[in-house]
Design a protein around this motif. Structure first.
Motif, mmCIF file in Angstrom:
data_model
loop_
_atom_site.group_PDB
_atom_site.id
_atom_site.type_symbol
_atom_site.label_atom_id
_atom_site.label_comp_id
_atom_site.label_asym_id
_atom_site.label_seq_id
_atom_site.Cartn_x
_atom_site.Cartn_y
_atom_site.Cartn_z
ATOM 1 N N GLN A 53 14.028 27.239 -5.732
ATOM 2 C CA GLN A 53 14.759 27.155 -4.174
ATOM 3 C C GLN A 53 15.339 28.488 -3.943
ATOM 4 O OE1 GLN A 53 17.833 23.941 -4.760
ATOM 5 N NE2 GLN A 53 16.159 22.274 -4.540
ATOM 6 N N ALA A 54 15.573 29.233 -4.916
ATOM 7 C CA ALA A 54 16.391 30.680 -4.640
ATOM 8 C C ALA A 54 15.130 31.420 -4.050
ATOM 9 C CB ALA A 54 17.024 31.149 -5.779
ATOM 10 N N ALA A 93 7.262 20.674 -5.072
ATOM 11 C CA ALA A 93 6.988 19.480 -4.681
ATOM 12 C C ALA A 93 6.106 18.601 -5.856
ATOM 13 C CB ALA A 93 5.783 19.685 -3.394
ATOM 14 N N ARG A 94 5.242 19.479 -6.505
ATOM 15 C CA ARG A 94 4.669 18.758 -7.679
ATOM 16 C C ARG A 94 5.776 18.193 -8.783
ATOM 17 N NH1 ARG A 94 1.260 23.427 -7.437
ATOM 18 N NH2 ARG A 94 2.166 24.295 -9.448
ATOM 19 N N ARG A 95 6.659 18.894 -8.865
ATOM 20 C CA ARG A 95 7.640 18.440 -10.035
ATOM 21 C C ARG A 95 8.769 17.559 -9.443
ATOM 22 N NH1 ARG A 95 7.555 21.679 -14.296
ATOM 23 N NH2 ARG A 95 9.655 21.238 -14.909
ATOM 24 N N ARG A 96 8.602 17.169 -8.079
ATOM 25 C CA ARG A 96 9.851 16.280 -7.860
ATOM 26 C C ARG A 96 10.173 15.014 -8.293
ATOM 27 N NH1 ARG A 96 8.321 13.860 -2.095
ATOM 28 N NH2 ARG A 96 6.030 13.569 -2.410
ATOM 29 N N ARG A 97 9.237 14.370 -9.021
ATOM 30 C CA ARG A 97 9.362 13.496 -9.735
ATOM 31 C C ARG A 97 9.244 13.144 -11.078
ATOM 32 N NH1 ARG A 97 6.313 11.598 -4.912
ATOM 33 N NH2 ARG A 97 7.559 10.540 -3.361
ATOM 34 N N LYS A 98 9.193 14.316 -11.516
ATOM 35 C CA LYS A 98 8.786 14.547 -13.034
ATOM 36 C C LYS A 98 10.161 13.963 -13.914
ATOM 37 C CE LYS A 98 7.194 17.928 -16.634
ATOM 38 N NZ LYS A 98 6.674 19.336 -16.942
ATOM 39 N N GLU A 99 11.207 14.609 -13.521
ATOM 40 C CA GLU A 99 12.270 14.275 -14.170
ATOM 41 C C GLU A 99 12.520 12.720 -14.131
ATOM 42 O OE1 GLU A 99 17.109 14.589 -13.678
ATOM 43 O OE2 GLU A 99 15.947 16.274 -13.111
ATOM 44 N N ALA A 100 12.438 12.100 -13.044
ATOM 45 C CA ALA A 100 12.466 10.533 -12.936
ATOM 46 C C ALA A 100 11.807 9.735 -13.474
ATOM 47 C CB ALA A 100 12.623 9.971 -11.407
ATOM 48 N N ARG A 101 10.460 10.307 -13.783
ATOM 49 C CA ARG A 101 9.319 9.678 -14.573
ATOM 50 C C ARG A 101 9.784 9.712 -16.052
ATOM 51 N NH1 ARG A 101 5.492 12.244 -11.189
ATOM 52 N NH2 ARG A 101 5.238 13.845 -12.715
ATOM 53 N N HIS A 102 10.235 10.740 -16.324
ATOM 54 C CA HIS A 102 10.585 11.094 -17.817
ATOM 55 C C HIS A 102 11.711 10.055 -18.493
ATOM 56 C CE1 HIS A 102 11.079 13.186 -21.766
ATOM 57 N NE2 HIS A 102 12.486 13.356 -21.350
ATOM 58 N N ALA A 103 12.696 10.089 -17.552
ATOM 59 C CA ALA A 103 13.986 9.134 -17.671
ATOM 60 C C ALA A 103 13.530 8.002 -17.636
ATOM 61 C CB ALA A 103 15.055 9.434 -16.402
ATOM 62 N N SER A 136 4.468 29.570 -3.063
ATOM 63 C CA SER A 136 4.237 28.872 -4.375
ATOM 64 C C SER A 136 5.173 28.038 -5.006
ATOM 65 C CB SER A 136 3.655 30.137 -5.044
ATOM 66 O OG SER A 136 4.725 31.061 -5.473
ATOM 67 N N ALA A 137 6.485 28.856 -4.695
ATOM 68 C CA ALA A 137 7.884 28.008 -5.353
ATOM 69 C C ALA A 137 7.884 26.549 -4.630
ATOM 70 C CB ALA A 137 8.932 29.078 -5.117
ATOM 71 N N LYS A 138 7.710 26.392 -3.391
ATOM 72 C CA LYS A 138 7.854 25.277 -2.769
ATOM 73 C C LYS A 138 6.656 24.311 -3.167
ATOM 74 C CE LYS A 138 9.875 27.183 1.422
ATOM 75 N NZ LYS A 138 9.705 27.491 2.825
ATOM 76 N N ARG A 139 5.300 24.790 -3.332
ATOM 77 C CA ARG A 139 4.402 24.070 -3.928
ATOM 78 C C ARG A 139 4.715 23.448 -5.337
ATOM 79 N NH1 ARG A 139 0.845 27.635 -1.600
ATOM 80 N NH2 ARG A 139 0.459 28.758 -3.565
ATOM 81 N N LEU A 140 5.343 24.114 -6.050
ATOM 82 C CA LEU A 140 5.742 23.836 -7.569
ATOM 83 C C LEU A 140 6.743 22.750 -7.673
ATOM 84 C CD1 LEU A 140 5.143 24.149 -10.398
ATOM 85 C CD2 LEU A 140 6.723 26.021 -10.482
ATOM 86 N N LEU A 174 0.672 -1.376 0.069
ATOM 87 C CA LEU A 174 0.042 0.002 0.178
ATOM 88 C C LEU A 174 0.812 1.302 0.023
ATOM 89 C CD1 LEU A 174 -2.835 1.259 0.271
ATOM 90 C CD2 LEU A 174 -2.439 1.024 2.760
ATOM 91 N N VAL A 175 0.837 1.982 -1.010
ATOM 92 C CA VAL A 175 1.674 3.249 -1.258
ATOM 93 C C VAL A 175 0.710 4.658 -1.147
ATOM 94 C CG1 VAL A 175 3.398 4.311 -2.668
ATOM 95 C CG2 VAL A 175 3.412 1.798 -2.501
ATOM 96 N N HIS A 176 1.322 5.714 -0.416
ATOM 97 C CA HIS A 176 0.824 6.953 -0.487
ATOM 98 C C HIS A 176 1.681 7.955 -1.118
ATOM 99 C CE1 HIS A 176 -0.605 10.917 1.226
ATOM 100 N NE2 HIS A 176 -1.708 10.540 0.633
ATOM 101 N N ARG A 177 1.274 8.365 -2.178
ATOM 102 C CA ARG A 177 2.219 9.331 -2.971
ATOM 103 C C ARG A 177 1.569 10.530 -3.695
ATOM 104 N NH1 ARG A 177 4.391 5.804 -6.295
ATOM 105 N NH2 ARG A 177 3.351 6.452 -8.132
ATOM 106 N N ASP A 178 1.891 11.686 -3.608
ATOM 107 C CA ASP A 178 1.249 12.832 -3.943
ATOM 108 C C ASP A 178 -0.145 12.967 -3.630
ATOM 109 O OD1 ASP A 178 3.858 13.543 -4.674
ATOM 110 O OD2 ASP A 178 3.806 12.548 -6.735
#
Length: 383
Positions: A229-230, A241-251, A235-239, A164-168
């Motif tokens: 991060q700078a 968090a939403r994008r944190r796995r995008k690169e891994a999924r694409h690769a 709103s930057a932190k929310r973005l 059982l996995v909870h993610r995003d």
């Protein structure tokens, strides 16, 4: 062979609250068990059960099966930690980081995955629902969905343990299914595959799977992360968090597509697949500082694992060969010289004068080593 199939759960709000409470209870219990294991230096499943089983059942409201899975999860986590320490992945003996992980108990996030077996989870494939144990009682008619292939896989094959996995904010079940594995055919040669960073893969037929687009994508993602991060705004932190796995999924998607293409070509031509054995490459090579990020983000192990399981499912033999000097040795005359490779792309033999793309030359050498390695194991007495 075993495959992991991901399906998405669609719980109602009340069901989602029960699933969240279950993960919190199980992982709080796991953290408590990890403390006892570290303090008593007991890491074997059966022995640790005698120390903590009754306590976590009474103190955290866990069922018998859930309690046993929690204890096993802790033992597996310490086993993985010990393997990483032995491999030197957590620093040298005596280093500050290594002393810290050897001294402190493992802790678990509240939403770390929790294993389920057939007593705790049942599937109703016609209704496309599951019945799942929680600390608030058995939840029935929890809907699930997935791609046609995923739904077909869990319906057609025997299901073992599931996580059982909870993610995003979403709920998933990672189900282990047993699928039939065809017999490997006797290959009429090998398709050599050279894996790299500039080119994700280059096979001995001359097919090039360039990594420039993926590397460029990763550099853009790194720049975007740095800018967000700078800023350090909500709103930057929310973005982020939403994008944190995008690169891994694409690769991962790129690696899936390339691996499937290579396995399909090998099966079509009746050949096996030969790849380099690259375990420990990050520890062996020395790079300048700007190159280290590129090497660290190189997902060669993932690509190799995709090739391996796709080849097994297709009945295609796959062998790993010694990678040493494949890029410095001429595939035509066998002459080896560091000067044979004047730059990253070019191979120019100092003996016979052959000129080729360096990765293509390496792939041809890998294919030949695959033939030799397969013959030595499977036809040792052939004339």
């Amino acid at each position: 062979m075993k495959l992991v199939v991901q399906v998405k759960l669609l719980p109602a709000p009340g069901q989602a609250a029960a699933l969240e409470a279950t993960l919190r209870a199980c992982n709080t219990a796991a953290s408590d068990v990890a403390v006892v294991a570290r303090e008593s230096a007991v890491y074997r499943n059966y022995d640790l059960r005698g120390h903590v089983y009754a306590g976590i059942r009474a103190g955290h409201g866990l069922g018998a099966q859930a309690a046993q899975h929690v204890i096993k999860k802790v033992c597996d986590a310490y086993k993985t930690l010990a393997a990483n320490i032995r491999a030197g992945n957590l620093g040298k003996p005596g280093s500050k980081r290594r002393r810290r992980v050897e001294r402190n108990p493992i802790s678990f996030r509240w939403d770390a995955a929790q294993p389920y077996d057939a007593r705790m989870l049942s599937w109703q494939h016609d209704a496309r629902t599951v019945s799942i144990w929680t600390v608030d009682g058995r939840l029935k008619q929890v809907s699930f969905t997935g791609s046609p292939d995923q739904v077909k896989a869990v319906a057609a094959h025997l299901i073992g343990e599931s996580d059982l996995v909870h993610r995003d904010g979403m709920w998933f079940l990672h189900a282990t299914v047993e699928v039939p594995e065809p017999e490997l055919f006797d290959p009429g040669g090998f398709l050599g595959v050279d894996m790299g960073i500039a080119n994700i893969a280059y096979d001995c037929d001359g097919n090039r799977y360039a990594g420039a687009r993926l590397n460029g994508y990763r550099r853009r993602q790194a720049r975007l992360r740095a800018r967000l991060q700078a800023k350090n705004t909500k709103s930057a932190k929310r973005l982020l968090a939403r994008r944190r796995r995008k690169e891994a999924r694409h690769a991962a998607n790129v690696n899936h597509v390339i691996a499937k293409t290579i396995v399909t070509e090998a099966a079509r031509t009746g050949r096996g697949i030969a790849v380099e054995e690259l375990t420990g490459i990050r520890d062996r090579v020395r790079l300048r500082k700007p190159q280290r990020v590129t090497l660290s983000s190189w997902s060669f192990h993932q690509f190799g694992s995709f090739l391996s399981y796709k080849a097994r499912r297709a009945g295609v033999p796959l062998v790993e060969v010694d990678p040493r000097y494949t890029s410095q040795t001429c595939n035509r005359c066998g002459h080896r010289d560091t000067r044979n490779r004047p730059d990253q792309e070019t191979f120019n033999c100092r003996s016979c004068g052959v000129v080729a793309h360096a990765d293509h030359n390496a792939a041809l050498n890998i294919a030949q080593r695959g033939v030799e390695g397969w013959g030595a194991v499977n036809r040792p007495h052939a004339a």
